[in-house]
Design an enzyme around this catalytic site. Structure first.
Site, PDB file in Angstrom:
ATOM      1  N   ARG A  92       0.821  -1.191   0.000  1.00 45.14           N
ATOM      2  CA  ARG A  92       0.000   0.000   0.000  1.00 45.14           C
ATOM      3  C   ARG A  92       0.859   1.247   0.000  1.00 45.14           C
ATOM      4  O   ARG A  92       0.536   2.252  -0.618  1.00 45.14           O
ATOM      5  CB  ARG A  92      -0.901  -0.023   1.236  1.00 45.14           C
ATOM      6  N   ASP A 152     -18.598   2.302   1.830  1.00 45.40           N
ATOM      7  CA  ASP A 152     -18.606   1.240   2.850  1.00 45.40           C
ATOM      8  C   ASP A 152     -19.908   1.281   3.645  1.00 45.40           C
ATOM      9  O   ASP A 152     -20.519   0.245   3.919  1.00 45.40           O
ATOM     10  CB  ASP A 152     -17.427   1.420   3.819  1.00 45.40           C
ATOM     11  N   ARG A 155     -22.738  -0.047   1.534  1.00 42.82           N
ATOM     12  CA  ARG A 155     -22.690  -1.519   1.466  1.00 42.82           C
ATOM     13  C   ARG A 155     -23.254  -2.126   2.754  1.00 42.82           C
ATOM     14  O   ARG A 155     -24.020  -3.090   2.717  1.00 42.82           O
ATOM     15  CB  ARG A 155     -21.236  -1.987   1.308  1.00 42.82           C
ATOM     16  N   HIS A 179     -10.745   4.216   4.889  1.00 43.20           N
ATOM     17  CA  HIS A 179     -11.407   3.431   3.836  1.00 43.20           C
ATOM     18  C   HIS A 179     -10.441   2.293   3.512  1.00 43.20           C
ATOM     19  O   HIS A 179      -9.576   2.404   2.658  1.00 43.20           O
ATOM     20  CB  HIS A 179     -11.670   4.302   2.602  1.00 43.20           C
TER      21      HIS A 179
END
Length: 315
Positions: A92, A152, A155, A179
């Site tokens: 990342r 998110d 969802r 996130h």
């Protein structure tokens, strides 16, 4: 905010996410003019043409054009969906580094053209790249918004609504934090049709496990979608359209965006997913949710995850 005639949005980056966002904007009739910038000019021309052919059926006329950075001069918003995607085996941190450089160069081009509106950032990792855009632009932090945990939370609300067979709009629940993998659901203040999840769990012994499983499915949904179709696009496209509508129509609605903390939750100097009031000024104010002890610990962990990387990159 500058004086703009009409509502114009400049979209930078017309990959899967950018195009899904553009399609949602045209369908919802939110803006007068959508100018799209992308390095793949040929593909962009096709997308612009294709989008324009749907305008006749849209609720209002949206001009969709192939844009240049000069379009930023009179734009209400610049929405950034550009950036490198994570490659297999790439950390990342490597991705952040690469994308911070991309953000810096995009923002330099935007600012050269006297942009005076609101930045909305969707590129990942979104919390860190929103910070990068803020730093590079020199804007007040309230005029830089990251898509944060809007997707998110959507969802999560969708999955909870499926469990109870109610509309997701009757489910009130937030996911906050990074996130990414360290995000957390705020179960303590969540409710379905006015009945709190904590009240439900008192009556139903297996309830907590069920909703924790729903959260895990929410958190990992992107991996499944990417595995199945290569990228996530429609959910985030509609989430970005929702944030855009909140800004353009001065709605003052609470949305869990990536916003700048100034002491809320006991932290500062980081962009992180939290409910915030979004209106024509950008992030009007951050809403600090009351967290229980377990949630405080999880938020702390999420903050630290972001802050550590932020300090490595921005010092």
């Amino acid at each position: 905010m500058g004086n703009h005639v009409g509502n114009k949005v400049v979209l930078i980056g017309a990959g899967d996410v950018g195009v899904a966002y553009a399609y949602a904007l045209v369908n919802q009739g939110t803006v007068d003019h959508l100018a799209i910038i992308d390095i793949d000019e040929k593909k962009l021309e096709g997308n612009v043409m294709d989008l324009n052919h749907g305008v006749v059926w849209a609720p209002s006329r949206t001009r969709v054009t192939k844009g240049t950075y000069e379009d930023c001069k009179d734009a209400s918003m610049v929405v950034i969906c550009a950036g490198a995607a994570q490659k297999p085996g790439e950390t990342r941190l490597q991705l952040v580094d690469k994308n911070v450089k991309i953000m810096n160069s995009i923002v330099a081009d935007v600012m050269k053209n006297d942009f005076d509106g609101i930045f909305l950032v969707a590129s990942n990792p979104v919390d860190l790249l929103t910070y990068a855009v803020w730093k590079a632009s020199g804007f007040p932090h309230e005029r830089v918004i990251g898509s944060g945990t809007v997707l998110d939370s959507a969802r999560y609300r969708y999955m909870l609504s499926e469990m109870d067979d109610v509309a997701p709009t009757s489910v009130h629940a937030y996911i906050i934090g990074e996130h990414g993998d360290s995000e957390l659901p705020v179960v303590s203040s969540a409710n379905i049709a006015g009945v709190s999840l904590s009240h439900r769990s008192e009556k139903d012994p297996g309830y907590n496990e069920r909703i924790e499983k729903i959260f895990e499915d929410t958190r990992d949904a992107a991996y499944h979608i990417i595995d199945a179709k290569g990228s996530t696009s429609y959910g985030i496209g509609m989430a970005l359209a929702r944030i855009t509508r909140a800004v353009i129509q001065n709605q003052a609605v609470a949305l869990p965006v990536s916003a700048y903390l100034q002491g809320e939750y006991g932290h500062e100097d980081v962009f992180i997913g939290t409910p915030a009031i979004v209106d024509r000024s950008g992030v009007n104010r951050v809403i600090e949710l009351a967290l229980d002890e377990h949630e405080k610990e999880r938020f702390e962990n999420s903050f630290n995850t972001l802050n550590t990387i932020k300090e490595e990159i921005f010092g």
